[in-house]
Scaffold this active site. Structure first.
Site, PDB file in Angstrom:
ATOM      1  N   GLN A 129       0.859  -1.204   0.000  1.00 16.47           N
ATOM      2  CA  GLN A 129       0.000   0.000   0.000  1.00 16.47           C
ATOM      3  C   GLN A 129       0.880   1.233   0.000  1.00 16.47           C
ATOM      4  O   GLN A 129       1.860   1.309   0.747  1.00 16.47           O
ATOM      5  CB  GLN A 129      -0.897  -0.007   1.247  1.00 16.47           C
ATOM      6  CG  GLN A 129      -1.688   1.283   1.471  1.00 16.47           C
ATOM      7  CD  GLN A 129      -0.944   2.305   2.311  1.00 16.47           C
ATOM      8  OE1 GLN A 129      -0.188   1.944   3.202  1.00 16.47           O
ATOM      9  NE2 GLN A 129      -1.148   3.581   2.023  1.00 16.47           N
ATOM     10  N   LEU A 130       0.545   2.174  -0.861  1.00 13.39           N
ATOM     11  CA  LEU A 130       1.279   3.435  -0.862  1.00 13.39           C
ATOM     12  C   LEU A 130       0.329   4.598  -1.080  1.00 13.39           C
ATOM     13  O   LEU A 130      -0.825   4.423  -1.482  1.00 13.39           O
ATOM     14  CB  LEU A 130       2.378   3.442  -1.935  1.00 13.39           C
ATOM     15  CG  LEU A 130       1.970   3.552  -3.401  1.00 13.39           C
ATOM     16  CD1 LEU A 130       3.189   3.927  -4.232  1.00 13.39           C
ATOM     17  CD2 LEU A 130       1.393   2.261  -3.935  1.00 13.39           C
ATOM     18  N   HIS A 249     -11.431   4.333   5.627  1.00 13.44           N
ATOM     19  CA  HIS A 249     -10.176   4.371   6.385  1.00 13.44           C
ATOM     20  C   HIS A 249     -10.438   4.069   7.871  1.00 13.44           C
ATOM     21  O   HIS A 249      -9.803   4.616   8.770  1.00 13.44           O
ATOM     22  CB  HIS A 249      -9.531   5.752   6.229  1.00 13.44           C
ATOM     23  CG  HIS A 249      -8.027   5.778   6.285  1.00 13.44           C
ATOM     24  ND1 HIS A 249      -7.251   6.076   5.202  1.00 13.44           N
ATOM     25  CD2 HIS A 249      -7.156   5.567   7.306  1.00 13.44           C
ATOM     26  CE1 HIS A 249      -5.970   6.053   5.562  1.00 13.44           C
ATOM     27  NE2 HIS A 249      -5.894   5.743   6.836  1.00 13.44           N
ATOM     28  N   ASP A 280     -13.365  -2.632   3.413  1.00  9.15           N
ATOM     29  CA  ASP A 280     -12.892  -2.744   4.793  1.00  9.15           C
ATOM     30  C   ASP A 280     -13.591  -1.728   5.662  1.00  9.15           C
ATOM     31  O   ASP A 280     -14.158  -0.758   5.189  1.00  9.15           O
ATOM     32  CB  ASP A 280     -11.352  -2.671   4.901  1.00  9.15           C
ATOM     33  CG  ASP A 280     -10.774  -1.294   4.664  1.00  9.15           C
ATOM     34  OD1 ASP A 280     -11.394  -0.281   5.038  1.00  9.15           O
ATOM     35  OD2 ASP A 280      -9.654  -1.235   4.111  1.00  9.15           O
ATOM     36  N   ARG A 304      -8.127  -3.143  12.638  1.00 12.83           N
ATOM     37  CA  ARG A 304      -7.863  -3.157  14.088  1.00 12.83           C
ATOM     38  C   ARG A 304      -7.815  -4.556  14.707  1.00 12.83           C
ATOM     39  O   ARG A 304      -6.934  -4.801  15.546  1.00 12.83           O
ATOM     40  CB  ARG A 304      -8.889  -2.274  14.809  1.00 12.83           C
ATOM     41  CG  ARG A 304      -8.716  -0.794  14.452  1.00 12.83           C
ATOM     42  CD  ARG A 304      -9.735   0.063  15.170  1.00 12.83           C
ATOM     43  NE  ARG A 304      -9.638   1.471  14.806  1.00 12.83           N
ATOM     44  CZ  ARG A 304     -10.219   2.011  13.733  1.00 12.83           C
ATOM     45  NH1 ARG A 304     -10.939   1.267  12.916  1.00 12.83           N
ATOM     46  NH2 ARG A 304     -10.070   3.302  13.479  1.00 12.83           N
TER      47      ARG A 304
END
Ligand SMILES: Cc1cc2nc3c(=O)[nH]c(=O)nc-3n(C[C@H](O)[C@H](O)[C@H](O)COP(=O)(O)O)c2cc1C
Ligand SMILES: O=C(O)C(=O)c1ccccc1
Length: 356
Positions: A129-130, A249, A280, A304
């Site tokens: 991931q970037l 997020h 997600d 989490r």
């Protein structure tokens, strides 16, 4: 241990500032709470007598095959939670057959993360991931690192044009990594002095042109993470994305958006099967995975819960989290008469405050 017990143990043993960094969200944490609560408003309508004696929950994703449809979502700073950090997460994901998305903000360099995964399972799937960097040569340097490490897809996070305002971190004065830790992928990037660490990039000036430049710089499939609006999902597909991740997020950016799962149907409808749609945010049980798949997700990420497992018991704790989600999902699939992930379809989900 159950996921709840792992969370409780993590809370007990972690420094409260680090606990808050993981647990917290932006603003009044409405979206944080909503992501989990939203799953409570969905119910499954099982089908019966479907004759599926065996189940196969494996999933084919860009550049990766997962033993099940649960991925490790990219999260920052694992060494804050356990001394083995991302190495432990990587070994656990590999052992459980879960696709790992390792992040730009990792405290172990991507090459070492992939090595830890592949020492555990030779063909373990790791994505990188970037964030896009305003200077294309920096983005390209990061892409080369991921490619050389052996990552098989890239995930570009697009929901952080600026950093979310997280009340807990502001109150705790948690604004940077403590001494002794570093975002190892950010070392020695172009334009910085040798040995220097660069800040994680965030820029509101970024556009689809920067995304196009990233695609032109790599042969790897690139997924776009952080899409809520169906129009953006369509743009992602039109620009050549290999997948779309519906995500807010984990409630850490804009605190006035819908729960991620509530955005899934519209995005999946717009994408219409051209690329996989992932989700997600708030996935805590195997039955949540089943609801997301029925609503059109090819797979889901968990953030989490993995970090609570890591903090509670390192590699073994992460394995427990992934195993429990996989078993719970497989059990729900069985109860719905399914033999595979695609046997969960939108007609099998109802939403509302009940009664159903
Ligand atoms: C502590 C923490 C750090 C995160 N760091 C990143 C990150 O560096 N890049 C990113 O794209 N998402 C990051 N995320 C978001 C996750 O990828 C994911 O979207 C979110 O955690 C999913 O929600 P969940 O925690 O409810 O499963 C982070 C989340 C947490 C909790
Ligand atoms: O905490 C986050 O959600 C996150 O995305 C992040 C990104 C870079 C550094 C630290 C955290």
């Amino acid at each position: 241990m159950t996921l709840r017990a792992l969370h409780d143990r993590a809370r007990r043993i972690l420094d409260p500032v680090r606990y808050d960094f993981v647990a917290g969200g932006a603003g009044a944490e409405r979206v944080l709470a909503d992501n989990e609560r939203a799953f409570d408003r969905y119910r499954l309508l099982p089908r019966v007598l479907r004759g599926n004696a065996r189940r196969d929950t494996s999933v084919d994703l860009p550049g990766a095959r997962g033993a099940g449809p649960v991925l490790v979502a990219p999260t920052a700073f694992h060494r804050l939670l356990h001394p083995d950090g991302e190495r432990a997460t990587a070994r656990a994901a590999a052992a459980e057959g879960a696709v790992l998305v390792t992040g730009l903000a990792a405290t172990v360099a991507v090459g070492e993360v992939v090595a830890a995964a592949r020492e555990t399972v030779a063909d373990a799937a790791v994505w990188f991931q970037l964030s896009l960097h305003p200077r294309p040569e920096v983005t390209e340097a990061l892409v080369r690192r991921a490619e050389q490490a052996g990552c098989t897809a890239l995930v570009v996070t697009v929901d952080a044009p600026v950093f979310g305002r997280r009340a807990r971190d502001l109150r705790n004065g948690f604004t940077d990594l403590p001494p002794g830790y570093a975002a190892e992928n950010m070392r020695d990037l172009p334009g910085a002095p040798p040995g220097a660490l660069t800040d994680i990039p965030m820029s509101p000036a970024l556009s689809w042109r920067d995304f196009d430049a990233l695609l032109a710089a790599t042969a790897l499939p690139v997924l776009v993470k952080g899409v809520l609006h169906p129009a953006d999902a369509l743009l992602a597909v039109a620009h050549g994305a290999a997948g779309v991740v519906v995500s807010n997020h984990g409630g850490r950016q804009c605190d006035t958006v819908p729960a991620a799962v509530d955005c899934l149907s519209a995005v999946a409808g717009a994408v219409a099967g051209r690329v996989p749609v992932l989700l997600d945010g708030g996935v805590r049980r195997g039955s949540d995975v089943a609801v997301a798949l029925a609503l059109g997700a090819a797979a889901v990420g968990v953030g989490r819960p993995v970090l609570w497992g890591l903090a509670a018991d390192g590699e073994a704790g992460v394995r427990q989290v992934l195993a429990e989600l996989r078993d719970g999902y497989d059990h729900t699939l069985a109860l719905c008469g399914g033999g595979g992930n695609t046997d969960l379809t939108p007609d099998m989900v109802v939403r509302g405050d009940g009664p159903w």
